[in-house]
Design an enzyme around this catalytic site. Structure first.
Site, mmCIF file in Angstrom:
data_model
loop_
_atom_site.group_PDB
_atom_site.id
_atom_site.type_symbol
_atom_site.label_atom_id
_atom_site.label_comp_id
_atom_site.label_asym_id
_atom_site.label_seq_id
_atom_site.Cartn_x
_atom_site.Cartn_y
_atom_site.Cartn_z
ATOM 1 N N CYS A 75 0.831 -1.203 0.000
ATOM 2 C CA CYS A 75 0.000 0.000 0.000
ATOM 3 C C CYS A 75 0.869 1.258 0.000
ATOM 4 O O CYS A 75 1.387 1.662 1.052
ATOM 5 C CB CYS A 75 -0.932 -0.031 1.211
ATOM 6 S SG CYS A 75 -2.004 1.404 1.318
ATOM 7 N N CYS A 106 -0.465 4.111 2.134
ATOM 8 C CA CYS A 106 -0.291 3.888 3.580
ATOM 9 C C CYS A 106 1.164 4.104 3.997
ATOM 10 O O CYS A 106 1.444 4.696 5.034
ATOM 11 C CB CYS A 106 -0.660 2.457 3.962
ATOM 12 S SG CYS A 106 -2.230 1.902 3.296
ATOM 13 N N ASP A 107 2.100 3.581 3.210
ATOM 14 C CA ASP A 107 3.480 3.474 3.700
ATOM 15 C C ASP A 107 4.504 4.322 2.951
ATOM 16 O O ASP A 107 5.664 4.388 3.365
ATOM 17 C CB ASP A 107 3.911 1.996 3.658
ATOM 18 C CG ASP A 107 3.059 1.152 4.603
ATOM 19 O OD1 ASP A 107 2.628 1.688 5.644
ATOM 20 O OD2 ASP A 107 2.810 -0.029 4.293
HETATM 21 C C1 LIG Z 1 0.169 -4.318 4.820
HETATM 22 C C2 LIG Z 1 -0.986 -3.327 4.830
HETATM 23 C C3 LIG Z 1 -0.803 -2.082 5.409
HETATM 24 C C4 LIG Z 1 -1.850 -1.176 5.436
HETATM 25 N N1 LIG Z 1 -1.644 0.042 6.024
HETATM 26 C C5 LIG Z 1 -2.667 0.920 6.090
HETATM 27 C C6 LIG Z 1 -2.501 2.186 6.726
HETATM 28 O O1 LIG Z 1 -1.414 2.512 7.219
HETATM 29 N N2 LIG Z 1 -3.577 3.020 6.745
HETATM 30 C C7 LIG Z 1 -4.788 2.698 6.185
HETATM 31 O O2 LIG Z 1 -5.717 3.492 6.263
HETATM 32 N N3 LIG Z 1 -4.960 1.517 5.565
HETATM 33 C C8 LIG Z 1 -3.943 0.628 5.504
HETATM 34 N N4 LIG Z 1 -4.122 -0.569 4.864
HETATM 35 C C9 LIG Z 1 -5.427 -0.843 4.242
HETATM 36 C C10 LIG Z 1 -6.438 -1.255 5.330
HETATM 37 O O3 LIG Z 1 -5.880 -2.307 6.077
HETATM 38 C C11 LIG Z 1 -7.751 -1.679 4.702
HETATM 39 O O4 LIG Z 1 -8.266 -0.645 3.904
HETATM 40 C C12 LIG Z 1 -8.775 -2.011 5.790
HETATM 41 O O5 LIG Z 1 -8.273 -2.980 6.686
HETATM 42 C C13 LIG Z 1 -10.079 -2.522 5.177
HETATM 43 O O6 LIG Z 1 -10.933 -2.825 6.222
HETATM 44 P P1 LIG Z 1 -12.139 -3.841 6.067
HETATM 45 O O7 LIG Z 1 -12.811 -3.833 7.390
HETATM 46 O O8 LIG Z 1 -12.916 -3.521 4.863
HETATM 47 O O9 LIG Z 1 -11.507 -5.278 5.784
HETATM 48 P P2 LIG Z 1 -10.296 -6.109 6.366
HETATM 49 O O10 LIG Z 1 -9.404 -5.341 7.235
HETATM 50 O O11 LIG Z 1 -9.725 -6.792 5.171
HETATM 51 O O12 LIG Z 1 -11.031 -7.197 7.285
HETATM 52 C C14 LIG Z 1 -11.808 -8.213 6.725
HETATM 53 C C15 LIG Z 1 -12.327 -9.103 7.838
HETATM 54 O O13 LIG Z 1 -13.263 -10.026 7.292
HETATM 55 C C16 LIG Z 1 -13.041 -11.294 7.857
HETATM 56 N N5 LIG Z 1 -13.603 -12.306 6.959
HETATM 57 C C17 LIG Z 1 -13.305 -12.543 5.657
HETATM 58 N N6 LIG Z 1 -14.042 -13.570 5.188
HETATM 59 C C18 LIG Z 1 -14.844 -13.962 6.217
HETATM 60 C C19 LIG Z 1 -15.835 -14.978 6.374
HETATM 61 N N7 LIG Z 1 -16.175 -15.808 5.370
HETATM 62 N N8 LIG Z 1 -16.437 -15.128 7.596
HETATM 63 C C20 LIG Z 1 -16.134 -14.289 8.616
HETATM 64 N N9 LIG Z 1 -15.212 -13.312 8.519
HETATM 65 C C21 LIG Z 1 -14.573 -13.155 7.332
HETATM 66 C C22 LIG Z 1 -11.540 -11.364 8.063
HETATM 67 O O14 LIG Z 1 -11.209 -12.354 9.048
HETATM 68 C C23 LIG Z 1 -11.274 -9.935 8.553
HETATM 69 O O15 LIG Z 1 -11.496 -9.857 9.934
HETATM 70 C C24 LIG Z 1 -3.100 -1.510 4.835
HETATM 71 C C25 LIG Z 1 -3.272 -2.765 4.248
HETATM 72 C C26 LIG Z 1 -2.236 -3.678 4.252
HETATM 73 C C27 LIG Z 1 -2.439 -5.039 3.630
#
Ligand SMILES: Cc1cc2nc3c(=O)[nH]c(=O)nc-3n(C[C@H](O)[C@H](O)[C@H](O)COP(=O)(O)OP(=O)(O)OC[C@H]3O[C@@H](n4cnc5c(N)ncnc54)[C@H](O)[C@@H]3O)c2cc1C
Length: 317
Positions: free
Chosen positions: A138, A141-142
């Protein structure tokens, strides 16, 4: 097969910023939400180190800690948080059916989908070794951590091109590694990259290994896939921009999706094509993919679920 049955007002699938924020709002609206965490409790941010762009943390915060804070806040208002993975869904009836771990069936009046997306990686061992210590998926992000340094980025699509130009504003130099001898990105994006003086494009080039000193990245060993010639490019940051995969297999042929598998929600809303089913966070957002936007749409989903239930109750009364 299913033994137990349970009926809930609001079921939330996923425990990233979107799911936990939906839980905070749903719990405060007295929907008594039940949230299933999936196999990555806390979501994608638990896989990173410093998060410096989420408002409210002026000194930054570790991803793990931030998601622990989200969890505690959701719990404080009474969210029932459970470790479990949703293995199938049936949204064909008036109430929605969800199967947990292939065993237990829960019926729900509203379902909030927050299953996120998974960044695609190259699959190199060294990539995982230095993930969070110079390797990132990302740039937004970084990128900030690599100001005035030399970095590399892998990818050739529109996202990679956009992230390369974003990095070029911060970094001293951006080495763009493109596997083919041309770009996949749109002409407009290509034009932007080609006209950014501190981006050097390496065509027909693939990363072989990310090199480091045991703690941080110091370079990337690349090879030309035509000549097989290898060279070491000294960089401190290595960005992978080869795409994301939304976690939507469960909803195939049930919910509307775009060609890349992202759930489609109604414009300006988190409503899906099924009444009472809402989607928030990265699972429906291929553009911003940030914790704060995921949290924002989680709030929207809970408010929309609450209004949907209120309208339904009003219609019955
Ligand atoms: C390495 C990295 C660094 C990042 N750094 C930043 C940053 O510094 N700042 C920033 O704003 N964003 C950052 N991001 C992006 C950020 O992490 C995402 O935008 C954010 O986490 C998305 O949130 P979400 O809740 O949509 O999904 P996610 O965080 O992807 O969470 C999805 C959830 O769904 C669950 N799940 C999936 N399938 C199922 C199922 N069938 N049954 C039950 N549960 C399920 C998973 O277990 C998880 O808990 C980063 C991403 C990465 C990969």
């Amino acid at each position: 097969m299913s033994q137990e049955n349970e009926h809930v007002k609001c079921l939330i699938i996923g425990s990233g910023p979107a799911g936990y924020t939906a839980a905070i709002y749903a719990a405060r609206a007295d929907l008594r939400p039940v949230l299933y965490t999936g196999i990555v409790p806390g979501g994608q941010l638990t896989q990173t180190t410093d998060v410096e762009n989420f408002p409210g943390y002026p000194d930054g915060v570790q991803g793990q800690q931030m998601m622990e804070d989200f969890r505690k806040q959701a719990e404080r208002f009474g969210t029932d948080i459970r470790f479990g993975y949703i293995t199938s869904v049936d949204f064909s009836g008036d109430v929605h059916k969800v199967v947990v771990d292939g065993e237990k069936t829960v019926t729900a009046e509203t379902v909030i989908i927050a299953t996120g997306a998974t960044a695609k990686w190259l699959g190199l061992e060294s990539e995982q070794k230095y993930n969070g210590f110079g390797v990132s998926a990302c740039a937004v992000c970084d990128g900030f951590f690599f100001r005035k340094q030399d970095v590399a980025i892998v990818g050739a699509g529109d996202t990679a091109a956009e992230e390369a130009t974003y990095l070029a504003k911060l970094a001293n130099k951006v080495h763009m590694l493109v596997r083919r001898d041309d770009f996949r990105a749109s002409k407009a994006m290509q034009h932007r990259v080609l006209n950014t003086p501190n981006i050097e494009i390496h065509y027909s080039t693939e990363a072989k290994e990310i090199v480091g000193d045991g703690q941080n990245v110091t370079g990337v060993l690349v090879y030309n896939n035509q000549t097989l010639e290898e060279k070491l490019i000294p960089v401190t940051g290595f960005f992978v921009a080869i795409g994301h995969k939304p976690n939507t297999e469960l909803f195939q042929d049930i919910l509307d999706m775009d060609t890349n598998g992202y759930l489609i929600t109604k414009s300006g809303s988190t409503r899906t094509n099924i009444d009472g089913v809402f989607a928030c966070g990265d699972v429906q957002d291929h553009i911003y993919r940030q914790a704060v936007t995921a949290a924002g749409s989680g709030c929207m989903a809970a408010l929309e679920a609450e209004r949907y239930l209120a309208a339904k109750e009003h219609a019955i009364a």
